[in-house]
Design an enzyme around this catalytic site. Structure first.
Site, PDB file in Angstrom:
ATOM      1  N   GLY A  52       0.777  -1.243   0.000  1.00 55.00           N
ATOM      2  CA  GLY A  52       0.000   0.000   0.000  1.00 55.00           C
ATOM      3  C   GLY A  52       0.808   1.293   0.000  1.00 55.00           C
ATOM      4  O   GLY A  52       0.359   2.297  -0.549  1.00 55.00           O
ATOM      5  N   GLU A 107       4.266   4.133   5.972  1.00 57.27           N
ATOM      6  CA  GLU A 107       3.019   3.357   5.979  1.00 57.27           C
ATOM      7  C   GLU A 107       1.947   4.066   5.149  1.00 57.27           C
ATOM      8  O   GLU A 107       1.926   5.293   5.065  1.00 57.27           O
ATOM      9  CB  GLU A 107       2.497   3.220   7.421  1.00 57.27           C
ATOM     10  CG  GLU A 107       2.698   1.857   8.049  1.00 57.27           C
ATOM     11  CD  GLU A 107       1.807   0.753   7.465  1.00 57.27           C
ATOM     12  OE1 GLU A 107       1.355   0.868   6.306  1.00 57.27           O
ATOM     13  OE2 GLU A 107       1.578  -0.226   8.167  1.00 57.27           O
ATOM     14  N   ASP A 108       1.037   3.274   4.582  1.00 60.54           N
ATOM     15  CA  ASP A 108      -0.078   3.871   3.844  1.00 60.54           C
ATOM     16  C   ASP A 108      -1.113   4.439   4.804  1.00 60.54           C
ATOM     17  O   ASP A 108      -1.524   5.589   4.692  1.00 60.54           O
ATOM     18  CB  ASP A 108      -0.709   2.859   2.878  1.00 60.54           C
ATOM     19  CG  ASP A 108      -1.117   1.539   3.549  1.00 60.54           C
ATOM     20  OD1 ASP A 108      -0.879   1.357   4.759  1.00 60.54           O
ATOM     21  OD2 ASP A 108      -1.669   0.669   2.834  1.00 60.54           O
ATOM     22  N   ASP A 111      -4.587   2.209  11.089  1.00 59.36           N
ATOM     23  CA  ASP A 111      -5.982   1.943  11.403  1.00 59.36           C
ATOM     24  C   ASP A 111      -6.072   1.532  12.879  1.00 59.36           C
ATOM     25  O   ASP A 111      -6.111   2.383  13.760  1.00 59.36           O
ATOM     26  CB  ASP A 111      -6.463   0.850  10.445  1.00 59.36           C
ATOM     27  CG  ASP A 111      -7.951   0.593  10.494  1.00 59.36           C
ATOM     28  OD1 ASP A 111      -8.692   1.470  10.946  1.00 59.36           O
ATOM     29  OD2 ASP A 111      -8.386  -0.498  10.062  1.00 59.36           O
ATOM     30  N   LYS A 139      -6.407   6.918  10.762  1.00 62.46           N
ATOM     31  CA  LYS A 139      -7.811   6.762  11.178  1.00 62.46           C
ATOM     32  C   LYS A 139      -7.819   6.601  12.695  1.00 62.46           C
ATOM     33  O   LYS A 139      -7.952   5.491  13.210  1.00 62.46           O
ATOM     34  CB  LYS A 139      -8.376   5.475  10.559  1.00 62.46           C
ATOM     35  CG  LYS A 139      -9.246   5.669   9.344  1.00 62.46           C
ATOM     36  CD  LYS A 139     -10.029   4.401   9.064  1.00 62.46           C
ATOM     37  CE  LYS A 139      -9.574   3.735   7.811  1.00 62.46           C
ATOM     38  NZ  LYS A 139     -10.327   2.493   7.497  1.00 62.46           N
ATOM     39  N   PHE A 160     -13.758   3.110   4.690  1.00 64.29           N
ATOM     40  CA  PHE A 160     -12.801   2.296   3.940  1.00 64.29           C
ATOM     41  C   PHE A 160     -12.396   3.053   2.688  1.00 64.29           C
ATOM     42  O   PHE A 160     -13.221   3.358   1.834  1.00 64.29           O
ATOM     43  CB  PHE A 160     -13.400   0.934   3.575  1.00 64.29           C
ATOM     44  CG  PHE A 160     -12.370   0.005   3.014  1.00 64.29           C
ATOM     45  CD1 PHE A 160     -11.522  -0.699   3.852  1.00 64.29           C
ATOM     46  CD2 PHE A 160     -12.214  -0.135   1.639  1.00 64.29           C
ATOM     47  CE1 PHE A 160     -10.532  -1.529   3.339  1.00 64.29           C
ATOM     48  CE2 PHE A 160     -11.235  -0.976   1.117  1.00 64.29           C
ATOM     49  CZ  PHE A 160     -10.394  -1.670   1.972  1.00 64.29           C
ATOM     50  N   VAL A 161     -11.115   3.384   2.602  1.00 66.24           N
ATOM     51  CA  VAL A 161     -10.642   4.215   1.498  1.00 66.24           C
ATOM     52  C   VAL A 161      -9.776   3.411   0.526  1.00 66.24           C
ATOM     53  O   VAL A 161      -9.152   2.413   0.901  1.00 66.24           O
ATOM     54  CB  VAL A 161      -9.856   5.449   2.005  1.00 66.24           C
ATOM     55  CG1 VAL A 161     -10.776   6.406   2.735  1.00 66.24           C
ATOM     56  CG2 VAL A 161      -8.685   5.035   2.894  1.00 66.24           C
ATOM     57  N   ASP A 167      -5.838  -0.501  -1.763  1.00 65.67           N
ATOM     58  CA  ASP A 167      -6.650  -1.344  -2.643  1.00 65.67           C
ATOM     59  C   ASP A 167      -7.957  -1.790  -2.016  1.00 65.67           C
ATOM     60  O   ASP A 167      -8.163  -1.705  -0.803  1.00 65.67           O
ATOM     61  CB  ASP A 167      -5.854  -2.602  -3.017  1.00 65.67           C
ATOM     62  CG  ASP A 167      -5.794  -3.601  -1.854  1.00 65.67           C
ATOM     63  OD1 ASP A 167      -5.451  -3.171  -0.730  1.00 65.67           O
ATOM     64  OD2 ASP A 167      -6.099  -4.790  -2.069  1.00 65.67           O
TER      65      ASP A 167
HETATM   66  P1  5GP Z   1      -3.828  -1.797  11.228  1.00 65.85           P
HETATM   67  O1  5GP Z   1      -2.916  -2.881  11.710  1.00 65.85           O
HETATM   68  O2  5GP Z   1      -3.390  -0.407  11.599  1.00 65.85           O
HETATM   69  O3  5GP Z   1      -5.256  -2.059  11.615  1.00 65.85           O
HETATM   70  O4  5GP Z   1      -3.879  -1.988   9.668  1.00 65.85           O
HETATM   71  C1  5GP Z   1      -3.182  -1.238   8.785  1.00 65.85           C
HETATM   72  C2  5GP Z   1      -3.359  -1.856   7.417  1.00 65.85           C
HETATM   73  O5  5GP Z   1      -4.724  -2.177   7.145  1.00 65.85           O
HETATM   74  C3  5GP Z   1      -2.971  -0.814   6.382  1.00 65.85           C
HETATM   75  O6  5GP Z   1      -1.581  -0.865   6.115  1.00 65.85           O
HETATM   76  C4  5GP Z   1      -3.842  -1.212   5.208  1.00 65.85           C
HETATM   77  O7  5GP Z   1      -3.204  -2.199   4.448  1.00 65.85           O
HETATM   78  C5  5GP Z   1      -5.095  -1.809   5.837  1.00 65.85           C
HETATM   79  N1  5GP Z   1      -6.175  -0.795   5.919  1.00 65.85           N
HETATM   80  C6  5GP Z   1      -6.652  -0.194   7.018  1.00 65.85           C
HETATM   81  N2  5GP Z   1      -7.646   0.677   6.714  1.00 65.85           N
HETATM   82  C7  5GP Z   1      -7.774   0.637   5.355  1.00 65.85           C
HETATM   83  C8  5GP Z   1      -8.626   1.332   4.428  1.00 65.85           C
HETATM   84  O8  5GP Z   1      -9.477   2.169   4.755  1.00 65.85           O
HETATM   85  N3  5GP Z   1      -8.462   1.017   3.118  1.00 65.85           N
HETATM   86  C9  5GP Z   1      -7.560   0.079   2.681  1.00 65.85           C
HETATM   87  N4  5GP Z   1      -7.488  -0.134   1.367  1.00 65.85           N
HETATM   88  N5  5GP Z   1      -6.739  -0.587   3.533  1.00 65.85           N
HETATM   89  C10 5GP Z   1      -6.839  -0.302   4.861  1.00 65.85           C
END
Ligand code: 5GP
Length: 186
Positions: A52, A107-108, A111, A139, A160-161, A167
């Site tokens: 991402g 990081e992208d 979350d 987020k 969800f973006v 993706d």
């Molecule tokens: P975390 O461990 O912080 O919950 O997850 C982070 C990962 O979840 C991000 O690197 C991404 O790959 C995925 N992710 C979280 N939210 C989104 C979203 O809104 N859209 C997309 N496409 N991926 C997300």
């Protein structure tokens, strides 16, 4: 004769633009300038979390006016019960040692924070001189584990973006903007 006209991914009616291409490019210029000021004289290594963050990384580094090196790591979160433990599976590890490096994890989106929390933990144990994070999107309302993110592109609501590297079932990564999927069957 053209018999099969595909709808344009860029003008997809099921997407609502959240951050335009112009706006995100301007913000990345600011982030690059800030990182340039903060890392003067350091041994900067950017670690891109695949897949991402690859688009963000490529624009970000062109706005950092310093010598730097790159490395890549690919991870996949475990589903189900173990997700809450924040354990992630490393699909592709870094190529080189982090010893003595000033690591900036790219990081992208942050979350729940579980992925980043896990990565920061292993990077600290690899004897980096410093470890910080730049995240394109944040987020905060979904956070389960607190993580210190030094540079944030945009704070977004709980939606969800897709686009700009992010993706939905491997689609939409090539969009130059960030959008929200409106329909249930994008
Ligand atoms: P975390 O461990 O912080 O919950 O997850 C982070 C990962 O979840 C991000 O690197 C991404 O790959 C995925 N992710 C979280 N939210 C989104 C979203 O809104 N859209 C997309 N496409 N991926 C997300």
């Amino acid at each position: 004769m053209i018999t099969d006209i595909q709808p344009s991914e860029f003008n997809n009616p099921s997407l609502e633009i959240l951050i335009s291409a112009e706006k995100l490019q301007m913000r990345i210029q600011e982030l690059g300038a800030q990182i340039t000021r903060d890392y003067v004289g350091k041994d900067l290594l950017l670690v891109c979390v695949l897949k991402g963050a690859c688009i963000f990384l490529s624009d970000l580094i062109r706005n950092i006016d310093l010598p730097l090196s790159l490395d890549f790591i690919a991870v996949s979160s475990y589903g189900g019960a173990s997700k809450s433990s924040g354990e992630v599976r490393i699909l592709k590890d870094l190529d080189a040692s982090l010893k003595g490096k000033d690591v900036l994890v790219v990081e992208d989106i942050v979350d729940t924070g579980l992925t980043l929390n896990y990565l920061l933990d292993i990077f600290h144990r690899r004897e980096a001189n410093s470890v910080s994070v730049v995240a394109f999107l944040d987020k905060p309302s979904r956070r389960v584990r607190q993580v210190d993110v030094a540079y944030i592109g945009f704070e977004i609501p709980n939606a969800f973006v897709v686009g700009y590297g992010l993706d939905y079932a491997e689609r939409y990564r090539n969009l130059p903007f960030v959008g929200v999927v409106k329909t249930e069957n994008p």
